[in-house]
Design a protein around this motif. Structure first.
Motif, PDB file in Angstrom:
ATOM      1  N   VAL A  51      45.231   9.448  37.341  1.00  0.00           N
ATOM      2  CA  VAL A  51      44.251   8.358  37.346  1.00  0.00           C
ATOM      3  C   VAL A  51      44.366   7.612  36.026  1.00  0.00           C
ATOM      4  N   GLY A  52      44.738   6.337  36.118  1.00  0.00           N
ATOM      5  CA  GLY A  52      44.883   5.525  34.911  1.00  0.00           C
ATOM      6  C   GLY A  52      43.818   4.456  34.854  1.00  0.00           C
ATOM      7  N   CYS A  53      44.089   3.332  35.502  1.00  0.00           N
ATOM      8  CA  CYS A  53      43.187   2.171  35.398  1.00  0.00           C
ATOM      9  C   CYS A  53      41.898   2.337  36.200  1.00  0.00           C
ATOM     10  N   GLU A  54      41.960   3.102  37.268  1.00  0.00           N
ATOM     11  CA  GLU A  54      40.822   3.322  38.188  1.00  0.00           C
ATOM     12  C   GLU A  54      40.374   2.071  38.913  1.00  0.00           C
ATOM     13  N   GLY A  94      42.984   0.051  40.846  1.00  0.00           N
ATOM     14  CA  GLY A  94      44.023  -0.435  41.744  1.00  0.00           C
ATOM     15  C   GLY A  94      45.175  -1.178  41.117  1.00  0.00           C
ATOM     16  N   VAL A  95      45.325  -1.135  39.815  1.00  0.00           N
ATOM     17  CA  VAL A  95      46.352  -1.941  39.164  1.00  0.00           C
ATOM     18  C   VAL A  95      47.598  -1.131  38.786  1.00  0.00           C
ATOM     19  N   CYS A  96      47.430   0.057  38.238  1.00  0.00           N
ATOM     20  CA  CYS A  96      48.564   0.749  37.590  1.00  0.00           C
ATOM     21  C   CYS A  96      49.439   1.571  38.536  1.00  0.00           C
ATOM     22  N   GLY A  97      48.915   1.982  39.669  1.00  0.00           N
ATOM     23  CA  GLY A  97      49.714   2.735  40.638  1.00  0.00           C
ATOM     24  C   GLY A  97      49.858   4.223  40.349  1.00  0.00           C
ATOM     25  N   ALA A  98      49.246   4.708  39.268  1.00  0.00           N
ATOM     26  CA  ALA A  98      49.397   6.130  38.910  1.00  0.00           C
ATOM     27  C   ALA A  98      48.836   7.053  39.991  1.00  0.00           C
ATOM     28  N   CYS A  99      47.883   6.553  40.760  1.00  0.00           N
ATOM     29  CA  CYS A  99      47.190   7.392  41.753  1.00  0.00           C
ATOM     30  C   CYS A  99      47.779   7.268  43.153  1.00  0.00           C
ATOM     31  N   ARG A 106      46.413   3.509  47.167  1.00  0.00           N
ATOM     32  CA  ARG A 106      45.805   3.827  45.875  1.00  0.00           C
ATOM     33  C   ARG A 106      44.690   4.856  46.074  1.00  0.00           C
ATOM     34  N   CYS A 157      42.600   5.685  43.912  1.00  0.00           N
ATOM     35  CA  CYS A 157      41.393   5.260  43.190  1.00  0.00           C
ATOM     36  C   CYS A 157      40.617   4.193  43.936  1.00  0.00           C
TER      37      CYS A 157
END
Ligand code: FES
Ligand code: FES
Length: 161
Positions: free
Chosen positions: A41-44, A46-51, A61, A63
Motif C-alpha cells: 500500500v503506497g498512495c492509497e 489508486g495512483v501508484c499501483g503497489a496494491c 487496485r 486500495c
C-alpha cells in the motif's frame, strides 16, 4: 460504530469468511486480517499501483476496492501467484535483469505484467510501457523492468533473446 458485514470470498484458492467494516479496503483486509503482506500500500488512492492484485482474473487496485465488494469473488495476490508458479519465469527475469531494488513496487508490477502477457503473449515495448504506466517505481527505473517483461515474452514464444 458501524456494524461489520460478513463477506465470503476465495483468496488464493482458499475460502474465506470474515466480518469486516464496510469501509475496509481489500488491500488492508488482505494485509491486516489475512496477513498477506505482499500486496503493498503506497498512495492509497489508486495512483501508484503497489496494491495491484487480481479480482476474478482482472488486475485491480486493492486500495480502491472495498472488501465487502468482493462477496463471492476470487482474489489472487502475489502470494497465490507465486505459489502457483505461473510467473516464475517473469520473477526470475526480474532478478536476472536487476528489475527491482527495494521491491516495493514489484508485486504490483508482476501482477500487472502477468495480466498483459496472458492477454498479449508478445507485446511490444510500447505496449509493455503502456500496461505498466499505472505502476510507479521509485528506485529501479523502468528500462530494466520493461527488459524483464520483454525477455520473458520472447522466451515464452521461443524467440532468441
Ligand atoms: Fe493502491 Fe497506490 S496504494 S494504487
Ligand atoms: Fe523500489 Fe520499484 S524497486 S520502487
Amino acid at each position: 460504530m458501524v456494524k461489520p458485514v460478513i463477506v465470503n470470498l476465495t483468496v488464493n484458492g482458499e475460502p474465506v469468511s470474515r466480518a469486516v467494516e464496510p469501509r475496509l479496503t481489500l488491500a488492508d483486509f488482505l494485509r491486516d486480517d489475512l496477513g498477506l503482506k505482499g500486496t503493498h500500500v503506497g498512495c492509497e488512492h489508486g495512483v501508484c499501483g503497489a496494491c495491484t492484485l487480481r479480482l476474478d482474473g482482472v488486475a485491480v487496485r486493492g486500495c480502491l476496492t472495498l472488501a465487502v465488494q468482493c462477496e463471492g469473488a476470487a482474489v489472487e495476490t502475489i502470494e497465490g501467484v507465486t505459489e502457483r508458479g505461473v510467473l516464475k519465469d517473469l520473477q526470475d527475469e526480474f532478478v536476472a535483469r536487476n528489475a527491482l531494488q527495494c521491491g516495493f513496487c514489484t508485486p504490483g508490477m508482476l501482477i500487472s505484467a502477468g495480466e498483459l502477457l496472458e492477454r498479449n503473449p508478445l507485446p511490444s515495448r510500447e505496449e509493455i510501457r503502456e500496461q505498466l504506466s499505472g505502476n510507479y517505481c521509485r528506485c529501479t527505473g523502468y528500462q530494466s523492468i520493461v527488459d524483464a517483461v520483454e525477455t520473458t515474452a520472447r522466451k515464452r514464444s521461443g524467440q532468441n533473446t
